[in-house]
Design a protein around this motif. Structure first.
Motif: not given
Length: 527
Positions: A159-161, A182-188, A226-237
């Protein structure tokens, strides 16, 4: 929606019947459900099914990932972390790259950015399909552990790709610096948010006066939050749900009561059973909608492109499996690996053949925007990407899904000594539980043991002299003593599981932990 309610109700009944048939004829139920969905979609006057990608990502994906995180063995995941990480990230990126260049070269009108978009969509194998197939055949524990671990993480990498490719197609450019950040933020960010929310749920359920019903509801809410909170800040849900689920799973005995654990298992097994069934039959039902959107290319040509991409996926995965073995054999000279022995050529071949695609790929394809911008031109090749994705899912499920059990049965799989033989481990656990139970009774409850018929029976039971217990009344003091014994047994089992020097299969430990939970639940209900 209301007028179609009888159809959806009959669909649920059909799913249950088809899974019963699949178990009877020993065929993986995802295969049967997709085929059934296809056949149902051609029945005249059947309501047209249009899958909303948000429905898949928000409703289906979080609980399915969360349940998988609860079931997986952290000990096995950590042991095979290198091979799991390579398949979940390196192999996914490598696969997406190869698909991108092949699509760019062979499919007219496909830019490299569109190729990466297609590669990100079809690169992650589906865990549910592989798990349903492996249920009917015996494979080494390490193989099932690697597949389970890979499935927890590969959705995130694909999904990152997918996200970066969407941006590249829409803007016509790819900024590496922004992509890396962006990739680093999605992971961390994804992992951090999942761990934080998981920790808050764990502390809240431990401190607040919850009961089994409340705890079960909270476990249902947790993955969505967990999923919604992460997606709201553009990280990986996906990573948020996986990391939070792993945290809560490994501390379940610290904050959930026995009743909560037992009831939660029943609820989650029923929920995931239904969600998985719905997802795969909906894939088949969506075919008319996918074909109707196919324009500018003939159906035979589109099928050919889909088969080409499928072939690329299969070959790349098999080569990657052998590549992982080769790298491990080199790496063992410099670092400590999980197993430094040569695994032979059979296991990598079978591991490479387990790459069935499923729900995440279809949801990602469906989530491609119709237009590049609000009032802009249509997204290029959207319908063709969607059709190719469907062909990939259908082909891998039918070809690999039906042949994998046959191949495994024909191949003489090697026997590994990763764990003690089950009978030996069972005997060791029973012997040690009996020892610590008798020692604990003798040291802490000797006076009660002389007065209590129940504790005497417990003492005899663990000495191998079982007696009838149903008519014995238990006082609160005796009940407390016996619950203390069960807690001591539970603590020993958990300690043994965390001890990396103990080669005991975690599934076996969990079976005995459930037995203790059931015994505790039985005692709590005795007046």
């Amino acid at each position: 929606m209301i007028e179609n309610f009888p159809f959806y109700l009959s669909l649920i009944i059909t799913i249950v019947l088809l899974i019963m048939i699949a178990n009877k004829i020993r065929v993986a139920y995802p295969v049967l459900l997709v085929v059934a969905g296809l056949l149902i979609s051609f029945i005249p006057d059947i309501p047209r099914v249009k899958i909303d990608p948000e429905l898949i990502f928000i409703i289906f994906l979080p609980p399915l990932l969360y349940e998988a995180a609860w079931k997986i063995s952290w000990k096995e995941l950590w042991k095979w972390r290198r091979i799991v990480g390579s398949f979940a990230f390196v192999v996914v990126f490598f696969t997406a790259t190869i698909v991108a260049f092949v699509a760019n070269h062979f499919i007219p009108g496909f830019s490299l950015a569109l190729g990466f978009l297609l590669g990100g969509i079809v690169s992650p194998p589906d865990a549910v399909s592989a798990g349903a197939i492996l249920k009917f055949v015996k494979v080494p524990k390490r193989m099932s552990s690697i597949l389970e671990g890979e499935s927890l993480l590969n959705d995130a990498s694909s999904l990152i790709i997918f996200r970066f490719s969407i941006i590249a197609v829409a803007t016509g450019q790819f900024v590496w610096q922004e992509a890396v950040l962006s990739f680093s933020w999605m992971l961390i960010g994804g992992i951090g948010i999942g761990l934080l929310i998981g920790w808050l749920f764990m502390k809240g359920q431990k401190i607040l006066p919850t009961d089994a019903n409340m705890d079960t509801v909270l476990t249902l809410v947790a993955p969505y939050l967990m999923y919604i909170a992460a997606e709201e800040v553009h990280s990986s849900g996906v990573l948020a749900v996986v990391s939070g689920g792993l945290l809560l799973s490994n501390h379940r005995h610290n904050f959930l009561s026995t009743s909560s654990r037992l009831r939660g298992i029943s609820v989650w097994e029923s929920l995931t059973f239904m969600l998985n069934g719905l997802v795969f039959i909906l894939i088949g039902l969506d075919l008319p909608e996918i074909i109707s959107g196919l324009e500018g290319v003939s159906v035979p040509a589109a099928i050919g492109y889909g088969l080409l991409v499928t072939l690329v996926l299969v070959v790349v995965r098999i080569l990657s499996a052998y590549g992982a073995v080769f790298i491990t054999l080199i790496a063992r000279n410099f670092i400590t690996v999980a197993d430094s022995r040569h695994p032979g050529f059979k296991v990598p071949a079978i591991l490479g053949w387990t790459g069935m695609r499923g729900v995440v790929s279809l949801a990602a394809a469906l989530s491609i925007p119709v237009k590049l911008s609000t009032n802009g031109p249509e997204f290029p090749q959207r319908n063709l990407i969607l059709f190719i994705t469907f062909i990939v899912i259908l082909t891998t499920l039918l070809v690999q899904g039906l042949t994998l059990p046959l191949i495994i049965r024909k191949v003489d799989m090697p026997v590994y000594d990763d764990h003690l033989p089950e009978e030996e481990a069972e005997e060791m656990i029973r012997r040690e539980l009996a020892k610590i139970t008798l020692d604990h009774l003798d040291k802490n409850y000797r006076d009660l043991l002389e007065k209590s018929v129940f504790l005497q029976q417990v003492n005899e039971k663990w000495r191998g002299k079982l007696k009838e217990e149903s008519d014995v009344r238990i006082s609160s003091e005796i009940k407390h003593a016996y619950l203390d014994i069960l807690n001591r047994q539970r603590a020993w089992l958990i300690a043994q599981n965390h001890d990396r020097n103990q080669h005991i299969d975690e599934d076996l430990v969990r079976k005995h932990l459930m037995k203790i939970d059931l015994e505790e639940e039985r005692i709590l209900l005795v007046h």
